[in-house]
Design an enzyme around this catalytic site. Structure first.
Site, PDB file in Angstrom:
ATOM      1  N   HIS A 266       0.849  -1.185   0.000  1.00 21.90           N
ATOM      2  CA  HIS A 266       0.000   0.000   0.000  1.00 21.90           C
ATOM      3  C   HIS A 266       0.882   1.230   0.000  1.00 21.90           C
ATOM      4  O   HIS A 266       1.924   1.238   0.658  1.00 21.90           O
ATOM      5  CB  HIS A 266      -0.907   0.008   1.249  1.00 21.90           C
ATOM      6  CG  HIS A 266      -2.084   0.886   1.089  1.00 21.90           C
ATOM      7  ND1 HIS A 266      -2.029   2.232   1.320  1.00 21.90           N
ATOM      8  CD2 HIS A 266      -3.353   0.604   0.700  1.00 21.90           C
ATOM      9  CE1 HIS A 266      -3.219   2.746   1.076  1.00 21.90           C
ATOM     10  NE2 HIS A 266      -4.040   1.789   0.699  1.00 21.90           N
ATOM     11  N   ASP A 322      -7.661  -5.748   0.437  1.00 23.07           N
ATOM     12  CA  ASP A 322      -8.143  -6.680  -0.585  1.00 23.07           C
ATOM     13  C   ASP A 322      -7.729  -8.121  -0.340  1.00 23.07           C
ATOM     14  O   ASP A 322      -8.231  -9.025  -1.006  1.00 23.07           O
ATOM     15  CB  ASP A 322      -7.625  -6.245  -1.966  1.00 23.07           C
ATOM     16  CG  ASP A 322      -8.245  -4.936  -2.397  1.00 23.07           C
ATOM     17  OD1 ASP A 322      -9.454  -4.780  -2.180  1.00 23.07           O
ATOM     18  OD2 ASP A 322      -7.526  -4.080  -2.920  1.00 23.07           O
TER      19      ASP A 322
HETATM   20  N1  COA Z   1       4.059  -7.617  -4.326  1.00 19.29           N
HETATM   21  C1  COA Z   1       5.407  -7.650  -4.381  1.00 19.29           C
HETATM   22  N2  COA Z   1       6.192  -6.589  -4.164  1.00 19.29           N
HETATM   23  C2  COA Z   1       5.573  -5.437  -3.862  1.00 19.29           C
HETATM   24  C3  COA Z   1       4.179  -5.326  -3.786  1.00 19.29           C
HETATM   25  C4  COA Z   1       3.417  -6.476  -4.033  1.00 19.29           C
HETATM   26  N3  COA Z   1       2.085  -6.463  -3.979  1.00 19.29           N
HETATM   27  N4  COA Z   1       3.839  -4.067  -3.478  1.00 19.29           N
HETATM   28  C5  COA Z   1       4.991  -3.402  -3.373  1.00 19.29           C
HETATM   29  N5  COA Z   1       6.042  -4.221  -3.607  1.00 19.29           N
HETATM   30  C6  COA Z   1       7.455  -3.864  -3.595  1.00 19.29           C
HETATM   31  C7  COA Z   1       7.814  -3.206  -4.921  1.00 19.29           C
HETATM   32  O1  COA Z   1       8.229  -4.170  -5.860  1.00 19.29           O
HETATM   33  C8  COA Z   1       8.939  -2.280  -4.495  1.00 19.29           C
HETATM   34  O2  COA Z   1      10.097  -3.066  -4.332  1.00 19.29           O
HETATM   35  P1  COA Z   1      11.556  -2.490  -4.771  1.00 19.29           P
HETATM   36  O3  COA Z   1      11.766  -1.297  -3.878  1.00 19.29           O
HETATM   37  O4  COA Z   1      12.472  -3.631  -4.498  1.00 19.29           O
HETATM   38  O5  COA Z   1      11.415  -2.121  -6.216  1.00 19.29           O
HETATM   39  C9  COA Z   1       8.495  -1.804  -3.120  1.00 19.29           C
HETATM   40  O6  COA Z   1       7.651  -2.845  -2.610  1.00 19.29           O
HETATM   41  C10 COA Z   1       7.700  -0.495  -3.151  1.00 19.29           C
HETATM   42  O7  COA Z   1       6.582  -0.694  -3.981  1.00 19.29           O
HETATM   43  P2  COA Z   1       5.925   0.397  -4.925  1.00 19.29           P
HETATM   44  O8  COA Z   1       5.343  -0.289  -6.131  1.00 19.29           O
HETATM   45  O9  COA Z   1       6.874   1.510  -5.182  1.00 19.29           O
HETATM   46  O10 COA Z   1       4.777   0.938  -4.021  1.00 19.29           O
HETATM   47  P3  COA Z   1       3.606   1.910  -4.491  1.00 19.29           P
HETATM   48  O11 COA Z   1       3.268   2.752  -3.324  1.00 19.29           O
HETATM   49  O12 COA Z   1       3.937   2.618  -5.749  1.00 19.29           O
HETATM   50  O13 COA Z   1       2.421   0.908  -4.855  1.00 19.29           O
HETATM   51  C11 COA Z   1       0.601  -0.523  -4.648  1.00 19.29           C
HETATM   52  C12 COA Z   1       1.417   0.573  -3.978  1.00 19.29           C
HETATM   53  C13 COA Z   1      -0.670  -0.759  -3.874  1.00 19.29           C
HETATM   54  C14 COA Z   1       0.204  -0.079  -6.074  1.00 19.29           C
HETATM   55  C15 COA Z   1       1.462  -1.801  -4.719  1.00 19.29           C
HETATM   56  O14 COA Z   1       1.803  -2.223  -3.418  1.00 19.29           O
HETATM   57  C16 COA Z   1       0.738  -2.915  -5.466  1.00 19.29           C
HETATM   58  O15 COA Z   1       0.780  -2.947  -6.696  1.00 19.29           O
HETATM   59  N6  COA Z   1       0.083  -3.866  -4.734  1.00 19.29           N
HETATM   60  C17 COA Z   1      -0.640  -4.942  -5.371  1.00 19.29           C
HETATM   61  C18 COA Z   1      -1.990  -4.469  -5.824  1.00 19.29           C
HETATM   62  C19 COA Z   1      -2.939  -4.294  -4.673  1.00 19.29           C
HETATM   63  O16 COA Z   1      -3.083  -5.160  -3.838  1.00 19.29           O
HETATM   64  N7  COA Z   1      -3.642  -3.148  -4.696  1.00 19.29           N
HETATM   65  C20 COA Z   1      -4.639  -2.844  -3.692  1.00 19.29           C
HETATM   66  C21 COA Z   1      -4.212  -1.689  -2.837  1.00 19.29           C
HETATM   67  S1  COA Z   1      -5.365  -1.427  -1.526  1.00 19.29           S
END
Ligand code: COA
Length: 386
Positions: A266, A322
């Site tokens: 998140h 979720d």
């Molecule tokens: N699975 C695996 N790795 C994850 C992850 C996930 N669901 N969410 C974050 N990470 C990792 C990223 O790969 C990144 O790693 P790195 O620093 O080695 O590259 C790090 O954690 C930071 O993630 P980032 O994508 O920059 O975070 P964000 O704030 O941009 O994205 C979300 C937040 C919610 C978009 C992201 O966590 C995600 O895509 N989650 C899955 C979708 C989901 O469940 N969405 C519902 C949200 S309520």
């Protein structure tokens, strides 16, 4: 030039007193009330009114709001006709966006926003919020029947919002525990500060477009897998793992391929999402009620959460709302592709509260950009291009 921050991370987009979250401590409040207390004691109707009005209602106010919601559940026949022409294979979120936008066409033009006094007319805003919120569940449930070739189940006014939603979806008398669980799920999903869909609602609202189109914009934004669409992906992913015993090697392969673990991570929470904690407990309650007879999804989810601790916790990536919601919906017989639409029904309360707040002090959103394109250059006629 101001610094460009991808995803507007950390950039305040608005001032709001609707909800608050502390992502390091795992605290979420609506209008100052902790989500744990609301989940335990409130109902979706009360929470929606709290979000819209800013304070806990009196018994009389709540009864009046509830009555208004019950009276506005039906939708016009024309909406059903429109829905009949949509392909049954279409996604429920695409249907919902179409249907909610269409609703606006069948109601009088004085329900459109034209600026001026309307923007601060709390009665108008409240009435529009009731009309939309009441019908959201009806639209989602209607689609379930129409896409399967059946007539929709008409709403009942003797049931609560959650009971009626389950009744319309299945056509059967709702199980009281299922209704209570769905009610809590709706409370937990009703609001969550400035997330992507709420931001979309604010941007749309700031142009003074109609509230139906504000909600339609938000529905389209919620649909994506990085936002509300993740709940359906979680269930598909848990099935794909092959069960609790196979989770670890599956996770290793998945992370090695740099693929997402749906329902984890998140932007704001760096600890386990407080809503995930409550949903997990609800699942335990349901399991207990059924004497342990639930699908293997929950067991698989617990195994995945344990296996993910080591590789993901260091990055502050934990289960989000979720992760467990889809498992609960599956147990209640809600089809996987409808999960995000159920989320939208709940979140509509938050969208409308933010719409109201935006109108109270409106300025159209018009951010700037960092231009990375060509300098001005002469137009080349078609015959002279290489
Ligand atoms: N699975 C695996 N790795 C994850 C992850 C996930 N669901 N969410 C974050 N990470 C990792 C990223 O790969 C990144 O790693 P790195 O620093 O080695 O590259 C790090 O954690 C930071 O993630 P980032 O994508 O920059 O975070 P964000 O704030 O941009 O994205 C979300 C937040 C919610 C978009 C992201 O966590 C995600 O895509 N989650 C899955 C979708 C989901 O469940 N969405 C519902 C949200 S309520």
């Amino acid at each position: 030039m101001s610094e460009y921050l991808p995803g507007l991370e950390g950039v305040p987009a608005t001032k709001s007193n609707i909800s608050f979250l502390d992502g390091k401590k795992g605290i979420l409040t609506y209008r100052g009330y902790r989500i744990e207390e609301l989940a335990e004691h409130s109902s979706f109707e009360e929470t929606a009114l709290l979000l819209l009005d800013g304070r806990l209602p009196t018994a009389e106010e709540l009864a009046c709001f509830d009555e208004d919601l019950r009276r506005n559940r039906r939708v016009r026949y024309n909406i059903r006709e429109i829905m009949k022409y949509l392909p049954p294979t279409g996604h429920p979120m695409e249907m919902l966006q179409t249907a909610v936008a269409s609703l606006g066409m069948f109601y009088p033009s004085d329900e459109c926003l034209t600026g001026g006094d309307r923007c601060t007319d709390l009665n108008y805003i409240h009435n529009m919020s009731v009309k939309i919120l009441a019908r959201m569940a009806t639209l989602v449930a209607m689609w379930e029947h129409l896409r399967n070739g059946y007539d929709p189940v008409a709403p009942r006014s003797d049931l609560t919002y959650a009971e009626n939603f389950l009744y319309m979806l299945s056509g059967c008398e709702p199980d009281p525990l299922h209704a209570r669980i769905l009610d809590t799920c709706l409370v937990l999903h009703a609001e969550h500060t400035i997330n992507a869909s709420t931001f979309a609602a604010l941007v749309a609202g700031s142009t003074l477009t109609s509230p139906y189109l504000v909600v339609a914009a938000a529905v389209g934004t919620l649909a994506g897998p990085l936002h509300g669409g993740a709940n359906a992906r979680v269930v598909e992913m848990l099935e794909e793992t092959g069960g609790p015993d196979r989770v670890r090697p599956w996770l290793e392969r998945r992370l090695a391929a740099k693929a997402k673990i749906w329902g984890f991570g998140h932007r704001e929470y760096k600890v386990k999402d407080p809503r995930a904690i409550i949903l997990q407990k609800l699942m335990e309650r349901l399991m207990e009620h059924r004497g342990g007879r639930v699908s293997r999804l929950f067991e698989t989810a617990l195994a995945l959460e344990a296996a993910a601790e080591e590789p993901l916790a260091a990055k502050g990536v934990y289960p989000n709302v979720d992760f467990y919601s889809g498992i609960l919906y599956t147990e209640m017989g809600i089809p996987t592709d409808q999960f995000t639409a159920v989320f939208a029904v709940a979140r509509c309360a938050g969208w409308l509260a933010h719409w109201c707040e935006q109108l109270a002090d409106n300025r159209i959103f018009r951010p700037t950009q960092v231009y990375t394109g060509e300098d001005v250059r002469p137009y080349v006629p078609l015959e002279k291009r290489a």
